[in-house]
Structure formats: structure tokens, C-alpha cells
Design a protein around this motif. Structure first.
Motif, PDB file in Angstrom:
ATOM      1  N   PHE A  63       0.773  -1.629  -0.227  1.00  0.00           N
ATOM      2  CA  PHE A  63       0.122   0.175   0.201  1.00  0.00           C
ATOM      3  C   PHE A  63       0.815   1.516  -0.179  1.00  0.00           C
ATOM      4  CE2 PHE A  63      -3.288   3.319   1.937  1.00  0.00           C
ATOM      5  CZ  PHE A  63      -3.644   3.261   1.709  1.00  0.00           C
ATOM      6  N   ASP A  64       2.021   1.300   0.750  1.00  0.00           N
ATOM      7  CA  ASP A  64       2.899   2.359   0.966  1.00  0.00           C
ATOM      8  C   ASP A  64       3.088   2.830  -0.371  1.00  0.00           C
ATOM      9  OD1 ASP A  64       1.852   2.952   3.847  1.00  0.00           O
ATOM     10  OD2 ASP A  64       4.235   2.095   4.577  1.00  0.00           O
ATOM     11  N   GLU A  65       3.590   1.280  -0.821  1.00  0.00           N
ATOM     12  CA  GLU A  65       4.438   1.707  -2.734  1.00  0.00           C
ATOM     13  C   GLU A  65       3.488   2.094  -3.149  1.00  0.00           C
ATOM     14  OE1 GLU A  65       6.132  -1.409  -6.132  1.00  0.00           O
ATOM     15  OE2 GLU A  65       6.751  -1.873  -3.960  1.00  0.00           O
ATOM     16  N   PHE A  66       2.681   1.325  -3.765  1.00  0.00           N
ATOM     17  CA  PHE A  66       1.108   2.483  -4.123  1.00  0.00           C
ATOM     18  C   PHE A  66       0.798   4.215  -4.264  1.00  0.00           C
ATOM     19  CE2 PHE A  66      -3.389   3.566  -4.689  1.00  0.00           C
ATOM     20  CZ  PHE A  66      -3.484   3.028  -5.646  1.00  0.00           C
ATOM     21  N   LEU A  67       0.430   4.289  -2.468  1.00  0.00           N
ATOM     22  CA  LEU A  67       0.827   5.940  -2.273  1.00  0.00           C
ATOM     23  C   LEU A  67       2.268   6.485  -2.820  1.00  0.00           C
ATOM     24  CD1 LEU A  67      -0.355   5.372   0.960  1.00  0.00           C
ATOM     25  CD2 LEU A  67      -1.836   6.081  -1.207  1.00  0.00           C
ATOM     26  N   SER A  68       3.005   6.335  -2.680  1.00  0.00           N
ATOM     27  CA  SER A  68       4.309   6.702  -3.476  1.00  0.00           C
ATOM     28  C   SER A  68       4.289   6.461  -4.639  1.00  0.00           C
ATOM     29  CB  SER A  68       5.546   5.749  -2.332  1.00  0.00           C
ATOM     30  OG  SER A  68       5.832   5.710  -1.308  1.00  0.00           O
ATOM     31  N   ASP A  69       4.186   5.266  -5.562  1.00  0.00           N
ATOM     32  CA  ASP A  69       3.782   5.876  -6.662  1.00  0.00           C
ATOM     33  C   ASP A  69       3.034   7.245  -7.535  1.00  0.00           C
ATOM     34  OD1 ASP A  69       5.375   3.723  -6.766  1.00  0.00           O
ATOM     35  OD2 ASP A  69       3.921   2.032  -7.479  1.00  0.00           O
ATOM     36  N   ARG A  70       2.420   7.313  -6.568  1.00  0.00           N
ATOM     37  CA  ARG A  70       1.374   8.464  -7.169  1.00  0.00           C
ATOM     38  C   ARG A  70       1.270   9.920  -6.458  1.00  0.00           C
ATOM     39  NH1 ARG A  70       0.102   3.163  -7.938  1.00  0.00           N
ATOM     40  NH2 ARG A  70      -1.289   2.756  -9.739  1.00  0.00           N
ATOM     41  N   GLY A  71       2.628   9.848  -5.797  1.00  0.00           N
ATOM     42  CA  GLY A  71       3.141  10.777  -5.357  1.00  0.00           C
ATOM     43  C   GLY A  71       3.115  11.079  -3.904  1.00  0.00           C
ATOM     44  N   HIS A  72       2.677  10.600  -3.525  1.00  0.00           N
ATOM     45  CA  HIS A  72       2.361  11.137  -2.400  1.00  0.00           C
ATOM     46  C   HIS A  72       3.670  10.627  -1.135  1.00  0.00           C
ATOM     47  CE1 HIS A  72      -2.734  10.660  -2.298  1.00  0.00           C
ATOM     48  NE2 HIS A  72      -2.681  10.522  -3.597  1.00  0.00           N
ATOM     49  N   GLU A  73       3.007  11.289  -0.287  1.00  0.00           N
ATOM     50  CA  GLU A  73       4.528  11.291   1.122  1.00  0.00           C
ATOM     51  C   GLU A  73       3.717   9.694   1.833  1.00  0.00           C
ATOM     52  OE1 GLU A  73       6.298  14.534   3.060  1.00  0.00           O
ATOM     53  OE2 GLU A  73       5.630  15.724   0.876  1.00  0.00           O
ATOM     54  N   VAL A  74       4.982   9.246   1.881  1.00  0.00           N
ATOM     55  CA  VAL A  74       4.526   7.417   2.917  1.00  0.00           C
ATOM     56  C   VAL A  74       5.880   7.941   4.100  1.00  0.00           C
ATOM     57  CG1 VAL A  74       4.760   5.442   3.718  1.00  0.00           C
ATOM     58  CG2 VAL A  74       3.567   6.770   1.103  1.00  0.00           C
ATOM     59  N   GLU A  75       5.531   8.106   4.859  1.00  0.00           N
ATOM     60  CA  GLU A  75       6.294   8.412   6.134  1.00  0.00           C
ATOM     61  C   GLU A  75       6.323   7.386   7.468  1.00  0.00           C
ATOM     62  OE1 GLU A  75       5.740  12.239   8.564  1.00  0.00           O
ATOM     63  OE2 GLU A  75       6.518  12.495   6.692  1.00  0.00           O
ATOM     64  N   ALA A  76       6.669   7.264   8.515  1.00  0.00           N
ATOM     65  CA  ALA A  76       6.284   6.429  10.157  1.00  0.00           C
ATOM     66  C   ALA A  76       5.686   7.700  10.910  1.00  0.00           C
ATOM     67  CB  ALA A  76       7.668   5.896  10.564  1.00  0.00           C
ATOM     68  N   VAL A  77       4.747   6.928  11.093  1.00  0.00           N
ATOM     69  CA  VAL A  77       4.038   7.730  12.453  1.00  0.00           C
ATOM     70  C   VAL A  77       4.300   7.303  13.847  1.00  0.00           C
ATOM     71  CG1 VAL A  77       2.224   8.771  13.339  1.00  0.00           C
ATOM     72  CG2 VAL A  77       1.742   7.504  10.605  1.00  0.00           C
ATOM     73  N   GLY A  78       4.751   8.838  14.270  1.00  0.00           N
ATOM     74  CA  GLY A  78       5.108   7.867  15.986  1.00  0.00           C
ATOM     75  C   GLY A  78       4.853   8.867  16.470  1.00  0.00           C
TER      76      GLY A  78
END
Length: 60
Positions: free
Chosen positions: A11-26
Motif C-alpha cells: 500500500f505504501d508503494e502504491f501511494l508513493s508511486d502516485r506522488g503521496h508522501e509515506v512516512e512512519a507515524v510516531g
């Protein structure tokens, strides 16, 4: 043999491929306490899970 990626990784890869920033939430921080980003519950600095809503930070 390589292991298959998890659903979260896909899912993170899917979002990243479409220009969304994916980062760990803390944890957020409020004074000298940890604050849950989901429910805003405050916890001591040694907390590993929110005792109010059960949220656990991403362990990346």
C-alpha cells in the motif's frame, strides 16, 4: 528465498508511486509527555502503546 512484501508495504508503494508522501507515524510530544496522534491521550515517556485507544506507532 526472499519474503513477500506485507500489505502495508504494498500500500505504501502504491501511494508513493502516485506522488503521496509515506512516512512512519510516531508519537507527538506535549511538554514532557508522549501524546497519541489518534486520540491525543497523554502518556509517560516510556509508553509503547496508547492506553486510551490502543494505537501503536509504526515500527519501520
Amino acid at each position: 528465498m526472499a519474503s513477500a512484501p506485507s500489505n502495508d508495504e504494498l500500500f505504501d508503494e502504491f501511494l508513493s508511486d502516485r506522488g503521496h508522501e509515506v512516512e512512519a507515524v510516531g508519537w507527538d510530544e506535549s511538554y514532557n509527555k508522549k501524546q497519541c496522534p489518534e486520540c491525543s491521550g497523554l502518556h509517560d515517556t516510556d509508553a509503547t502503546e496508547c492506553s486510551v485507544c490502543g494505537w501503536v506507532p509504526n515500527q519501520n
